[in-house]
Design a protein around this motif. Structure first.
Motif, PDB file in Angstrom:
ATOM      1  N   PHE A  40      -4.150  -2.845   5.017  1.00 31.89           N
ATOM      2  CA  PHE A  40      -4.300  -1.442   4.639  1.00 31.89           C
ATOM      3  C   PHE A  40      -5.013  -1.242   3.307  1.00 31.89           C
ATOM      4  O   PHE A  40      -5.234  -0.115   2.889  1.00 31.89           O
ATOM      5  N   PHE A  41      -5.350  -2.340   2.629  1.00 37.12           N
ATOM      6  CA  PHE A  41      -6.041  -2.228   1.353  1.00 37.12           C
ATOM      7  C   PHE A  41      -7.556  -2.195   1.543  1.00 37.12           C
ATOM      8  O   PHE A  41      -8.078  -2.595   2.579  1.00 37.12           O
TER       9      PHE A  41
ATOM     10  N   ARG B  26      -2.357   2.557  -4.665  1.00 32.65           N
ATOM     11  CA  ARG B  26      -3.413   3.215  -3.896  1.00 32.65           C
ATOM     12  C   ARG B  26      -4.665   2.361  -3.774  1.00 32.65           C
ATOM     13  O   ARG B  26      -5.325   2.362  -2.750  1.00 32.65           O
ATOM     14  N   HIS B  27      -5.025   1.642  -4.820  1.00 30.97           N
ATOM     15  CA  HIS B  27      -6.245   0.840  -4.822  1.00 30.97           C
ATOM     16  C   HIS B  27      -5.902  -0.570  -5.272  1.00 30.97           C
ATOM     17  O   HIS B  27      -5.141  -0.754  -6.217  1.00 30.97           O
ATOM     18  N   SER B  28      -6.484  -1.558  -4.627  1.00 26.08           N
ATOM     19  CA  SER B  28      -6.116  -2.943  -4.897  1.00 26.08           C
ATOM     20  C   SER B  28      -6.346  -3.374  -6.343  1.00 26.08           C
ATOM     21  O   SER B  28      -5.630  -4.225  -6.857  1.00 26.08           O
ATOM     22  N   LYS B  29      -7.310  -2.788  -7.035  1.00 23.09           N
ATOM     23  CA  LYS B  29      -7.565  -3.189  -8.426  1.00 23.09           C
ATOM     24  C   LYS B  29      -6.386  -2.858  -9.344  1.00 23.09           C
ATOM     25  O   LYS B  29      -6.260  -3.440 -10.415  1.00 23.09           O
ATOM     26  N   GLU B  30      -5.512  -1.954  -8.909  1.00 23.86           N
ATOM     27  CA  GLU B  30      -4.297  -1.673  -9.683  1.00 23.86           C
ATOM     28  C   GLU B  30      -3.418  -2.908  -9.801  1.00 23.86           C
ATOM     29  O   GLU B  30      -2.660  -3.055 -10.762  1.00 23.86           O
ATOM     30  N   ILE B  31      -3.522  -3.808  -8.836  1.00 23.07           N
ATOM     31  CA  ILE B  31      -2.714  -5.031  -8.853  1.00 23.07           C
ATOM     32  C   ILE B  31      -3.047  -5.855 -10.093  1.00 23.07           C
ATOM     33  O   ILE B  31      -2.150  -6.390 -10.747  1.00 23.07           O
TER      34      ILE B  31
ATOM     35  N   PRO C 275       0.837  -1.208   0.000  1.00 23.15           N
ATOM     36  CA  PRO C 275       0.000   0.000   0.000  1.00 23.15           C
ATOM     37  C   PRO C 275       0.871   1.257   0.000  1.00 23.15           C
ATOM     38  O   PRO C 275       1.912   1.299   0.654  1.00 23.15           O
ATOM     39  N   HIS C 276       0.438   2.261  -0.717  1.00 21.70           N
ATOM     40  CA  HIS C 276       1.227   3.491  -0.839  1.00 21.70           C
ATOM     41  C   HIS C 276       1.437   4.197   0.493  1.00 21.70           C
ATOM     42  O   HIS C 276       2.386   4.964   0.649  1.00 21.70           O
ATOM     43  N   ILE C 277       0.568   3.945   1.464  1.00 21.07           N
ATOM     44  CA  ILE C 277       0.700   4.644   2.760  1.00 21.07           C
ATOM     45  C   ILE C 277       1.822   4.087   3.626  1.00 21.07           C
ATOM     46  O   ILE C 277       2.241   4.733   4.577  1.00 21.07           O
ATOM     47  N   ASP C 278       2.327   2.902   3.300  1.00 21.52           N
ATOM     48  CA  ASP C 278       3.376   2.299   4.121  1.00 21.52           C
ATOM     49  C   ASP C 278       4.740   2.812   3.676  1.00 21.52           C
ATOM     50  O   ASP C 278       5.379   2.258   2.792  1.00 21.52           O
ATOM     51  N   VAL C 279       5.179   3.880   4.319  1.00 27.20           N
ATOM     52  CA  VAL C 279       6.472   4.499   4.000  1.00 27.20           C
ATOM     53  C   VAL C 279       7.413   4.453   5.209  1.00 27.20           C
ATOM     54  O   VAL C 279       8.356   5.233   5.300  1.00 27.20           O
TER      55      VAL C 279
ATOM     56  N   GLN D  54      -7.803   3.483  13.676  1.00 19.83           N
ATOM     57  CA  GLN D  54      -7.451   2.077  13.474  1.00 19.83           C
ATOM     58  C   GLN D  54      -6.124   1.956  12.753  1.00 19.83           C
ATOM     59  O   GLN D  54      -5.299   1.117  13.087  1.00 19.83           O
ATOM     60  N   VAL D  55      -5.899   2.797  11.757  1.00 14.35           N
ATOM     61  CA  VAL D  55      -4.655   2.753  10.984  1.00 14.35           C
ATOM     62  C   VAL D  55      -3.717   3.827  11.489  1.00 14.35           C
ATOM     63  O   VAL D  55      -4.002   5.017  11.389  1.00 14.35           O
TER      64      VAL D  55
END
Length: 194
Positions: free
Chosen positions: A99-100, A77-82, A52-56, A171-172
């Motif tokens: 996180f997805f 950013r969004h799982s469908k990109e996978i 996920p892009h937020i995990d930096v 939560q996150v």
């Protein structure tokens, strides 16, 4: 005990499957993902890793374990990109799946249905000890589930809870040992009484 599935060099000629590696913080989930990916590379399989892009926390792009082992990944950013970025690969690995969005479950099923081995890792519970969605759904549809345990940072017993050591109600919240402790059930319950 986890029995590793047999590998194939051609995803389209064999059935795909989903493997979930879950547990608390500091249990070695990302380390296990890296180990499985490394073995797939040795087997000459085509591998692609997403996070996920937020995990930096350690790196904006690469997946990095607490032990500082690293593999190249694609932040999304969004799982469908996978789905859009997985064509031609035998193994798709996904780090920090909690996180997805909920579409990650459908994405993993579609990949497996295409004959791809999908390796997913993430926290199975949040800091409140509640299921961390979408992990429960991923665990229920997976062919293989491995639950790892950390070491309780207070008593040394096996730990399955991620206890947040500071006040926050989101939560996150990304963090490491500066914000979380791995605790066993007894120590977790005692910490929540305070």
């Amino acid at each position: 005990m986890f029995v590793e599935p047999r590998f194939s060099n051609t995803a389209s000629t064999h059935a795909g499957w989903i493997e979930v590696v879950c547990g608390s913080m500091f249990s070695g989930k990302t380390e296990e993902l890296i180990r499985r990916v490394t073995r797939a590379v040795i087997a000459k399989q085509r591998v692609r890793i997403f996070k996920p892009h937020i995990d930096v926390r350690y790196d904006a792009n690469d997946v990095v374990s607490h032990n500082k082992n690293t593999v190249e990944s694609i932040p999304i950013r969004h799982s469908k990109e996978i789905l859009e970025k997985s064509e031609g690969y035998d193994v798709i690995a996904i780090d920090e799946a909690q996180f997805f969005d909920q579409d990650i479950v459908e994405v993993c099923c579609k990949l497996a249905d295409q004959g791809i081995r999908v390796v997913v890792c993430g926290l199975d519970m949040d800091y409140k000890g509640q299921p961390f969605h979408p992990m429960p759904a991923l665990m229920s549809i997976a062919e293989y589930v491995t639950k790892l345990h950390a070491v309780c940072m207070r008593c040394g017993e096996p730990a399955q809870f991620s206890f947040r050591t500071h006040e926050s109600h989101s939560q996150v919240e990304l963090g490491e040992s500066d914000k979380y402790e791995a605790l066993c059930r007894k120590c977790y319950n005692l910490a929540n009484e305070k």
